[in-house]
Design a protein around this motif. Structure first.
Motif, PDB file in Angstrom:
ATOM      1  N   MET A 132       5.969  -7.686 -34.778  1.00 45.05           N
ATOM      2  CA  MET A 132       5.740  -8.329 -36.073  1.00 45.05           C
ATOM      3  C   MET A 132       5.829  -7.343 -37.221  1.00 45.05           C
ATOM      4  SD  MET A 132       2.628 -10.869 -35.175  1.00 45.05           S
ATOM      5  CE  MET A 132       2.369 -11.431 -36.841  1.00 45.05           C
ATOM      6  N   GLN A 133       5.571  -6.064 -36.939  1.00 48.20           N
ATOM      7  CA  GLN A 133       5.511  -5.095 -38.025  1.00 48.20           C
ATOM      8  C   GLN A 133       6.673  -4.120 -38.015  1.00 48.20           C
ATOM      9  OE1 GLN A 133       1.753  -3.643 -36.946  1.00 48.20           O
ATOM     10  NE2 GLN A 133       0.631  -5.274 -37.957  1.00 48.20           N
ATOM     11  N   GLU A 154     -13.920  -3.124 -39.293  1.00 50.20           N
ATOM     12  CA  GLU A 154     -13.930  -1.666 -39.185  1.00 50.20           C
ATOM     13  C   GLU A 154     -13.909  -0.986 -40.539  1.00 50.20           C
ATOM     14  OE1 GLU A 154     -11.235  -3.396 -38.506  1.00 50.20           O
ATOM     15  OE2 GLU A 154      -9.764  -2.508 -39.861  1.00 50.20           O
ATOM     16  N   SER A 155     -13.409  -1.670 -41.583  1.00 52.16           N
ATOM     17  CA  SER A 155     -13.386  -0.977 -42.864  1.00 52.16           C
ATOM     18  C   SER A 155     -14.714  -1.115 -43.590  1.00 52.16           C
ATOM     19  CB  SER A 155     -12.255  -1.511 -43.731  1.00 52.16           C
ATOM     20  OG  SER A 155     -12.411  -2.887 -43.922  1.00 52.16           O
ATOM     21  N   GLU A 156     -15.549  -2.049 -43.174  1.00 53.78           N
ATOM     22  CA  GLU A 156     -16.813  -2.236 -43.878  1.00 53.78           C
ATOM     23  C   GLU A 156     -17.965  -1.563 -43.144  1.00 53.78           C
ATOM     24  OE1 GLU A 156     -17.078  -6.458 -44.014  1.00 53.78           O
ATOM     25  OE2 GLU A 156     -15.073  -6.559 -44.869  1.00 53.78           O
ATOM     26  N   TRP A 172      -2.739 -11.075 -36.307  1.00 54.14           N
ATOM     27  CA  TRP A 172      -1.981 -10.019 -36.978  1.00 54.14           C
ATOM     28  C   TRP A 172      -1.385 -10.451 -38.307  1.00 54.14           C
ATOM     29  CZ3 TRP A 172      -2.807  -5.259 -35.891  1.00 54.14           C
ATOM     30  CH2 TRP A 172      -3.262  -4.944 -34.614  1.00 54.14           C
ATOM     31  N   THR A 173      -1.687 -11.676 -38.746  1.00 54.68           N
ATOM     32  CA  THR A 173      -1.123 -12.131 -40.011  1.00 54.68           C
ATOM     33  C   THR A 173      -2.155 -12.171 -41.120  1.00 54.68           C
ATOM     34  OG1 THR A 173       0.293 -13.538 -38.687  1.00 54.68           O
ATOM     35  CG2 THR A 173       0.302 -13.931 -41.029  1.00 54.68           C
ATOM     36  N   LEU A 174      -3.358 -12.614 -40.782  1.00 52.47           N
ATOM     37  CA  LEU A 174      -4.313 -12.921 -41.847  1.00 52.47           C
ATOM     38  C   LEU A 174      -5.274 -11.775 -42.093  1.00 52.47           C
ATOM     39  CD1 LEU A 174      -5.196 -16.578 -40.889  1.00 52.47           C
ATOM     40  CD2 LEU A 174      -3.685 -15.790 -42.676  1.00 52.47           C
ATOM     41  N   PRO A 175      -5.651 -11.583 -43.362  1.00 56.75           N
ATOM     42  CA  PRO A 175      -6.719 -10.626 -43.644  1.00 56.75           C
ATOM     43  C   PRO A 175      -8.090 -11.195 -43.267  1.00 56.75           C
ATOM     44  CG  PRO A 175      -5.825 -11.505 -45.692  1.00 56.75           C
ATOM     45  CD  PRO A 175      -5.072 -12.140 -44.581  1.00 56.75           C
ATOM     46  N   ARG A 176      -9.089 -10.360 -43.400  1.00 63.41           N
ATOM     47  CA  ARG A 176     -10.421 -10.725 -42.925  1.00 63.41           C
ATOM     48  C   ARG A 176     -11.202 -11.484 -43.985  1.00 63.41           C
ATOM     49  NH1 ARG A 176     -11.974  -5.769 -42.461  1.00 63.41           N
ATOM     50  NH2 ARG A 176     -10.933  -5.606 -40.477  1.00 63.41           N
ATOM     51  N   LEU A 235      -4.581  -3.275 -45.696  1.00 61.97           N
ATOM     52  CA  LEU A 235      -5.034  -2.784 -44.382  1.00 61.97           C
ATOM     53  C   LEU A 235      -6.537  -2.901 -44.260  1.00 61.97           C
ATOM     54  CD1 LEU A 235      -4.727  -1.069 -41.739  1.00 61.97           C
ATOM     55  CD2 LEU A 235      -5.028   0.913 -43.173  1.00 61.97           C
ATOM     56  N   GLU A 236      -7.228  -2.487 -45.302  1.00 67.27           N
ATOM     57  CA  GLU A 236      -8.682  -2.468 -45.169  1.00 67.27           C
ATOM     58  C   GLU A 236      -9.287  -3.851 -45.268  1.00 67.27           C
ATOM     59  OE1 GLU A 236      -9.459   0.776 -47.707  1.00 67.27           O
ATOM     60  OE2 GLU A 236      -9.064   2.136 -46.057  1.00 67.27           O
ATOM     61  N   LEU A 237      -8.509  -4.807 -45.748  1.00 65.54           N
ATOM     62  CA  LEU A 237      -8.989  -6.187 -45.666  1.00 65.54           C
ATOM     63  C   LEU A 237      -8.518  -6.835 -44.371  1.00 65.54           C
ATOM     64  CD1 LEU A 237      -8.506  -7.397 -49.305  1.00 65.54           C
ATOM     65  CD2 LEU A 237     -10.594  -6.776 -48.157  1.00 65.54           C
ATOM     66  N   GLY A 238      -7.865  -6.089 -43.501  1.00 62.42           N
ATOM     67  CA  GLY A 238      -7.464  -6.629 -42.217  1.00 62.42           C
ATOM     68  C   GLY A 238      -6.030  -7.105 -42.149  1.00 62.42           C
ATOM     69  N   ALA A 239      -5.296  -7.026 -43.269  1.00 70.85           N
ATOM     70  CA  ALA A 239      -3.896  -7.476 -43.249  1.00 70.85           C
ATOM     71  C   ALA A 239      -3.013  -6.305 -42.842  1.00 70.85           C
ATOM     72  CB  ALA A 239      -3.489  -8.019 -44.606  1.00 70.85           C
ATOM     73  N   PHE A 240      -2.954  -6.070 -41.555  1.00 73.07           N
ATOM     74  CA  PHE A 240      -2.293  -4.867 -41.067  1.00 73.07           C
ATOM     75  C   PHE A 240      -0.782  -4.945 -41.245  1.00 73.07           C
ATOM     76  CE2 PHE A 240      -1.258  -1.612 -37.908  1.00 73.07           C
ATOM     77  CZ  PHE A 240      -2.182  -0.656 -38.264  1.00 73.07           C
ATOM     78  N   SER A 241      -0.230  -6.140 -41.157  1.00 68.07           N
ATOM     79  CA  SER A 241       1.221  -6.267 -41.258  1.00 68.07           C
ATOM     80  C   SER A 241       1.697  -5.923 -42.659  1.00 68.07           C
ATOM     81  CB  SER A 241       1.654  -7.681 -40.892  1.00 68.07           C
ATOM     82  OG  SER A 241       1.277  -7.951 -39.567  1.00 68.07           O
ATOM     83  N   LEU A 292       2.945 -12.677 -48.066  1.00 73.22           N
ATOM     84  CA  LEU A 292       1.796 -12.523 -47.165  1.00 73.22           C
ATOM     85  C   LEU A 292       0.471 -12.520 -47.924  1.00 73.22           C
ATOM     86  CD1 LEU A 292       2.812  -9.829 -44.540  1.00 73.22           C
ATOM     87  CD2 LEU A 292       1.938 -12.091 -44.064  1.00 73.22           C
TER      88      LEU A 292
END
Lengths: 356, 396
Positions: free
Chosen positions: A38-39, A229-231, A321-325, B125-131, B194
């Motif tokens: 995907m990346q 992991e970032s928080e 692997w698409t959406l942010p947290r 990345l740090e919000l989890g959007a690695f792609s 995205l």
């Protein structure tokens, strides 16, 4: 009697082999490779045996060797007993829940009745809910017993999130229970023989809500706030290393498989192929004799089931692997203000349709 | 219920966020006081990347400072090079040749694109959007290839000289750049799809850490963070340097100054910078890249071997360094993060008497407590990413 025992042991070994021997290690590879595809990356491809890398599959073996030989670290001030127990508590439910999920129908082999589910409980669905809620304790205890502030925050987030989503998840499948009138997963499976009776057509809203809740319950992205992991560094398993860390990890992966299994059973026709009934399959394989036909039909059904499971695993990976947290409060808001009312509406509408 | 809350003793949790924490990258520490998930108090502790830049500069010649400036904002080193060289040139009174100005603009804008790409990538990345992260890192990487073509290094460029440049544009640089820009634009569109309309992303960044314009100015905000508050201040427009007054570009501004506006402003600035580079390629004239002032800029080897004054000044500038006249000066350029200022004091010798840097992110980092009090601990992540604190620049 003996035949029953052989049958049970065979089924247990099959599911164990499938989950722990196949899915758990291979999912680690899938996660790496799928994210790489995907990346626009290559992904894991370095571990080799005599120059053969098998597109990175040997990394699972390398991982296993690594975690088994790693130092098992318990921080000072940690509660040793609970710190050690927590990974087990979160791994065991993930393994156990699969035993009520049927991976095939009911067949007659050499005069013996074979039912392809390890334990055909009348309260199968309740059993799954009961056990998956036990996994909460693993996360909470792991967070609390580590004597680390980040772990504690992670544990608190995990407990709040998992408890909330359990409530919502319970309500999302009420609609399915109303449609099929049973908690027994094999019965629900049998009733979906007709393609247009699949859960996805009977309960489209229920399916979306259930899948969302299930991913949230499993604490995978975008709902991975307990381990963000970032928080909060790594949340409740910040202080875990080696095999214990991998047990949390494996618990998460096996839960992906279990979720896919439940979704397949409840909403996607379990082991049935679309438009093909079990009778049609049996008559199609009639050339192999009655036993042979049963075996072939059984294999086709098992394959169908696992292909559906793999599809949903793929889908969960893609989402991950698409959406942010989400943020922690947004996760809770989504649960209590969106999913819960929607699932109540779903129940209401289902009830109206059935009353009519 | 009220009885329980009355009798129930709770206390705030004090927790160190950083320097060894995934979000602080080892360069800063937040001493946070938490009430559950809410930040009651936050203290910023900087200095983990302090290398004594300003003191180091006093021990080298004016020219030897340029490699140090690479390490200020290491995400966009070429802008630091240009900013420092412009300041020294202003002190001396040099006007560099036209071609040099255009190449400096091209280098600065390439760096700015890299900086914004990295910033948005890391934020994702740090919000989890690695792609999204990897898409933009790929874009940055191919621009780094261009910078490598230009000056031989990817990160520590050391490209600009006082009164000129290390070398002219390499062959085929224009064609290669336009080719790379095509790919960068497509990756930009991918990330735009995205993130920009992603509900989860918007929820995470919208209305977080909003700054009213007056407060932002009071804190000393500059760059994308100030522009996101609606203040159209850009050094490139306010005090045009090099050839920015001949370029046709817009300054994107936001409305509320929250993290989402900061993100949008940066995304738009990337496209503006791409267009500036293309315009510069269209306008760039042929000609020399170095000033013809042997006492300040080394001549070519041909001149050094054949002209006596060039040879003498070559010796003098190597051994003693160039000697700007005594005086002091402040000169600013638009860094990727905001106004990057150099305050130089010369006593007429070959070494700087004092070099003070005005890093854009120092003021932004100072506003962290103001922006974060009463917010959730998870809000530190996008805010800290979007102010884009670079340790090397902030701590110096």
């Amino acid at each position: 009697m003996l035949a029953d025992m052989i049958e049970s042991i065979a089924k247990i070994l099959f599911i164990f082999g499938m989950n722990i021997g196949f899915f758990a290690p291979v999912l680690g590879w899938v996660e790496r490779k799928q994210s790489a595809v995907m990346q626009d990356r290559i992904g894991a491809n370095r571990a080799d045996i005599f120059g053969f890398t098998v597109i990175g599959l040997f990394h699972s073996i390398a991982d296993a060797i690594k975690v088994l030989t790693k130092e098992d670290f318990i921080p000072t001030g940690a509660n040793k007993f609970f710190h050690t127990a927590a990974p087990f508590i979160s791994l065991v439910p993930a393994i156990v829940t699969f035993c009520v999920i049927p991976f095939g129908g009911r067949y007659t082999l050499f005069g013996h009745d074979v039912n392809l589910v390890i334990s055909d409980l009348d309260v199968g669905l309740l059993f799954i809910f009961a056990f998956s809620s036990l996994a909460t304790y693993g996360a909470v205890l792991g967070g609390w017993s580590s004597n680390n502030n980040w772990s504690l925050i992670g544990g608190l987030r995990a407990s709040a999130q998992m408890l909330s989503y359990e409530v919502a998840m319970g309500l999302t499948i009420i609609g399915v229970l109303m449609v099929y009138g049973s908690l027994k997963l094999t019965e629900i499976g049998v009733m979906q023989e007709n393609f247009f009776r699949w859960g996805i057509f009977m309960q489209p809203l229920g399916f979306v809500l259930f899948l969302t809740c299930a991913i949230a319950e499993n604490k995978r992205a975008p709902f991975d706030v307990p381990e963000a992991e970032s928080e909060i560094v790594a949340g409740y398993f910040t202080e875990y290393s080696g095999m214990k860390f991998v047990m949390f990890w494996m618990g998460e992966f096996l839960e992906i498989v279990t979720i896919s299994g439940i979704v397949t059973t409840l909403f996607f026709g379990a082991w049935h192929l679309p438009f093909i009934t079990d009778q049609m399959l049996l008559s199609f394989f009639q050339f192999a004799g009655s036993n042979g036909a049963s075996i072939l039909a059984m294999l086709v059904n098992i394959a169908t089931f696992f292909i559906k499971v793999i599809f949903f695993i793929w889908m969960q990976m893609t989402i991950r692997w698409t959406l942010p947290r989400f943020r922690y409060d947004q996760v809770m808001k989504l649960c209590w203000k969106m999913i819960l009312p929607l699932s109540l509406i779903n129940i209401f509408i289902t009830g109206l349709v059935f009353l009519r | 219920m009220s009885d329980i809350t009355k009798d129930f003793n709770t206390e705030h949790m004090v927790i160190n966020m950083g320097p060894s924490h995934p979000v602080t990258h080892g360069t800063v520490k937040f001493l946070t006081t938490l009430d559950g998930e809410t930040i009651v108090d936050l203290k910023v502790d900087i200095g983990y990347l302090h290398r004594g830049f300003e003191k180091m500069c006093e021990n080298g010649t004016w020219q030897q400072v340029i490699p140090y400036t690479d390490r200020l904002n290491y995400v966009s080193p070429l802008i630091n090079n240009v900013g420092y060289a412009l300041a020294v040139e202003k002190l001396i009174g040099i006007d560099v040749p036209e071609r040099c100005k255009y190449i400096r603009v091209i280098a600065s804008e390439l760096s700015r694109i890299c900086d914004h790409l990295t910033n948005i990538a890391a934020g994702g990345l740090e919000l989890g959007a690695f792609s999204a992260f990897l898409y933009f890192v790929e874009a940055r990487d191919i621009i780094w290839d261009l910078i490598e073509m230009l000056c031989g290094a990817r990160v520590t460029a050391n490209y600009v000289r006082i009164g000129g440049l290390k070398n002219d544009l390499p062959d085929n640089f224009k064609e290669k750049t336009l080719e790379v820009f095509k790919k960068v634009r497509s990756l930009w569109a991918d990330v735009d799809k995205l993130l920009t309309k992603n509900r989860i992303f918007i929820d995470r960044v919208k209305d977080i850490a909003a700054m009213p314009p007056d407060e932002a100015i009071a804190y000393g905000f500059t760059g994308p963070c100030l522009r996101s508050c609606g203040v159209p201040y850009d050094v490139r427009k306010a005090q045009p340097y090099l050839v920015y007054d001949r370029m046709d570009f817009e300054i994107p501004i936001g409305e509320t100054g929250d993290n989402f506006d900061r993100y949008l402003v940066r995304m738009e600035e990337i496209t503006q910078s791409l267009s500036i580079v293309e315009q510069a390629f269209d306008q760039i004239p042929p000609g020399p890249i170095n000033v013809d002032m042997p006492q300040y800029r080394w001549q070519s080897k041909d001149d050094v071997y054949n002209r006596i004054d060039s040879l003498i000044f070559h010796f003098k500038t190597v051994i003693e360094g160039i000697k700007p006249p005594p005086g002091e000066i402040y000169s600013a350029v638009e860094g990727a993060n905001g106004e990057l200022g150099f305050y130089l004091v010369s006593d007429g010798s070959g070494k700087p008497y004092k070099i003070k840097v005005r890093p854009p992110c120092f003021a932004l980092t100072a506003a962290m407590p103001r922006m974060m009090k009463g917010r959730f601990i998870a809000d530190i992540v996008p805010t800290f990413d979007m102010i884009n604190m670079i340790g090397g620049e902030c701590d110096r």
